[in-house]
Design a protein around this motif. Structure first.
Motif: not given
Length: 639
Positions: A341, A351, A354, A362-364, A372, A376-378, A380, A397
């Protein structure tokens, strides 16, 4: 006889005997010489009885006999047509009435609601400023919805000031006003609301921070534990459940030899700031190891501005017209391994796609300089400067840290025209020009104080600042004057094309950063143009970006330890032309050898990061913090 009939009908109406009034009035229709009074009272009686459609028609008829009062009577018909959902009649009458009631807030309210209901949002512009002039809370509430994304209209400052005054204890109203005040450099309002917020925090009322958006909070708050509490982000008020996260990560997934990377953004056109950073990295992806897809929700008007580079970036899948759930289905169906994202909590973001649990990873990255929250981000993606170990407790993250800088930079398509002359730019030849080209909303009170202190120190310095609009410029000059700086020490720069911007940057002596929200693309643009940038050591991601960029081009000494050191260093540089020339020479020498503008090297580091993430995910291992090892230094310049 007609006078007696009207009197009897009026008496019945006032005694709430509406059926009696209706009976009397029906007997008078077409016979009375007082047609205006009869039809008007009939319309009011029908409205009281709940015969709304009939009342609307009666008010239309009454207007034919109402003389100078006809517009106000028609406005009542207009409101009733809206109430029964008849937008055709509402808008037909309402648009005609604008000629006779151009500044009537009630008409504006009716028309705006009807036009929004039918999706004719462009026509709402005809009446939205009239709503702002009202003092009716309902009118202002509707105007607040209409102006929520309009940060260029000076009327929005008046509007949100009124709303904040109506709700002095409501953090959502106060912090929205704060955000708008930043756009127009209203430092009196900024100081007042920041003091209120400081009192709230000191009293332990941390819930007040929930009225702030993630982006707006970063403009004034460099405290990471507070940044996480700014949760007023559209559509993402709650975090996904841990169970949903575990289910996403454990879901069967068909991995292939190539890692399938998807980039999710609305900024996919080559003149956007994001793509001025990123496009050469996209082109440099190793297509034998990586299958790259762009999931694009860029508005069509911006796609039309693209100069033709989009076709070089990878497969483009349009999701602009899809719902979040449908977009998630499309991305999932393509067996995306890593969804990146590029937006986070910034304008136009989707976003929350996600949160539909799209991909095993899932990455920011890049768009938003912070966590964020509730997305839902694994991972950053950052670097050791913007994401030091001390930041880990404040992020949900997991950290993936690139070895030199988190920010990609394009050295291929980025314009670098010859320097513009000071004469052409209206700059004095005999002054030290301090360039401040970050967005006006980033000019915090501490930044303003530092700039003023630098200018007060000697008469040979001028501030060249990019602020748009008479209102914002006037407010900025007033704030500087209150700090002892006269207007002739400030030169305003207009917005211009990117090529012209890079050309004019070369006419300045030194760039001044903002804090706690630094220049990001703005700082790298200045360095690309050969202009040294002075910043202050930060305390969160947004305030550490310039340090990351300066370090990556070999100028870490331009990171002042605190605001006082920032002022002292700017003053010293303005009196030391030899040192300044040396800094500019080092930028020239390092542009094609230091890591900052090496897109190919950056891409290799990014790909290593993706491979390391994928290795863990293939083994069903939870994400863990990691640092990407640096590639060996290159020995020849990248051109």
């Amino acid at each position: 006889m007609s006078g007696q009939g009207i009197a009897a009908a009026t008496a019945a109406f006032e005694q709430n005997r509406y059926i009696d009034a209706l009976t009397i009035l029906n007997g008078m229709l077409g016979k009375s010489e007082e047609a205006a009074a009869v039809t008007l009272l009939l319309a009011e009686t029908l409205e009281k009885l709940g015969f709304t459609a009939e009342a609307a028609e009666a008010f239309e008829q009454a207007a034919q006999h109402a003389g100078a009062e006809a517009p106000l009577v028609l406005r009542r018909a207009c409101g009733l047509y809206f109430a029964i959902g008849d937008d055709d009649h509402t808008q037909l009458i309402g648009m005609k009435l604008l000629k006779s009631l151009p500044a009537d807030p009630e008409l504006a309210y009716i028309l705006a609601r009807s036009l929004r209901r039918t999706g004719d949002n462009a026509l709402v512009d005809l009446v939205k400023n009239t709503l702002v002039e009202s003092d009716d809370p309902e009118h202002l509430k509707l105007a607040g919805d209409i102006f929520a994304g309009d940060d260029r209209n000076p009327a929005s400052l008046t509007l949100f000031r009124k709303i904040a005054a109506l709700h002095p204890d409501d953090p959502y109203s106060q912090l929205k006003y704060l955000a708008v005040a930043r756009d127009f450099c209203d430092y009196a309002a900024i100081e007042r609301i920041e003091r209120w917020l400081g009192d709230e925090i000191a009293a332990g009322r941390m819930a007040s921070l929930a009225g702030d958006t993630g982006y707006s909070n970063l403009l004034h708050c460099g405290v990471e534990r507070y940044n996480r509490l700014a949760t007023n982000n559209p559509g993402v008020s709650e975090p996904p459940s841990p169970a949903a996260t575990r289910q996403r990560r454990s879901r069967p997934h068909l991995w292939s030899d190539r890692i399938r990377v998807g980039y999710l953004s609305s900024d996919l056109w080559d003149d956007h700031a994001t793509m001025r950073l990123f496009q050469s990295v996209l082109e440099a992806h190793d297509r034998e190891r990586f299958d790259v897809t762009l999931y694009c929700y860029t508005p069509e008007r911006f796609v039309g501005f693209d100069g033709g580079n989009r076709g070089k970036w990878g497969k483009i899948v349009q999701i602009h017209a899809l719902s979040d759930a449908a977009a998630a289905d499309v991305i999932r169906a393509r067996q995306t391994d890593i969804l990146v994202d590029l937006k986070g909590h910034t304008a136009g973001s989707r976003s929350k796609i996600l949160n539909h649990m799209v991909a095993p990873l899932q990455v920011a990255w890049l768009g938003f300089p912070g966590s964020t929250v509730n997305i839902e981000c694994d991972y950053i993606i950052g670097d050791a400067i913007v994401l030091p170990n001390s930041s880990k407790p404040h992020y949900h993250e997991t950290f993936c840290r690139l070895p030199e800088t988190y920010q990609p930079n394009d050295p291929v398509y980025r314009a670098r025209p010859p320097a513009a002359s000071r004469a052409d730019l209206g700059l004095p030849d005999d002054r030290f020009v301090l360039a401040a080209f970050n967005a006006a909303r980033k000019i915090s009170l501490p930044t303003l104080d530092c700039w003023a202190a630098i200018l007060r120190g000697a008469s040979n310095r001028v501030l060249w600042v990019m602020i748009d609009g008479d209102l914002a410029r006037g407010n900025f000059l007033s704030a500087m004057k209150s700090r002892g700086v006269e207007a002739d020490r400030v030169i305003f720069a207009p917005k211009t094309s990117y090529d012209a911007h890079i050309a004019r940057l070369q006419a300045a002596d030194l760039g001044l950063d903002t804090f706690p929200y630094n220049g990001h693309t703005t700082t790298s643009d200045q360095l690309w143009a050969g202009l040294p940038v002075l910043t202050v050591k930060g305390s969160n991601f947004a305030s550490r970006v310039s340090e990351s960029l300066l370090t990556a081009i070999g100028l870490p000494e331009l990171v002042a330890s605190d605001p006082d050191a920032f002022v002292a260093q700017a003053v010293a540089l303005s009196n030391d032309p030899a040192r300044l020339a040396s800094l500019k020479q080092r930028i020239e020498a390092n542009r094609y050898t230091a890591p900052l503008f090496d897109a190919e090297r950056f891409c290799r580091h990014l790909e290593t990061a993706y491979a390391m993430m994928a290795d863990r995910a293939r083994q069903k291992l939870a994400p863990e913090h990691f640092d990407v090892p640096a590639q060996p230094a290159r020995t020849s310049p990248f051109r």
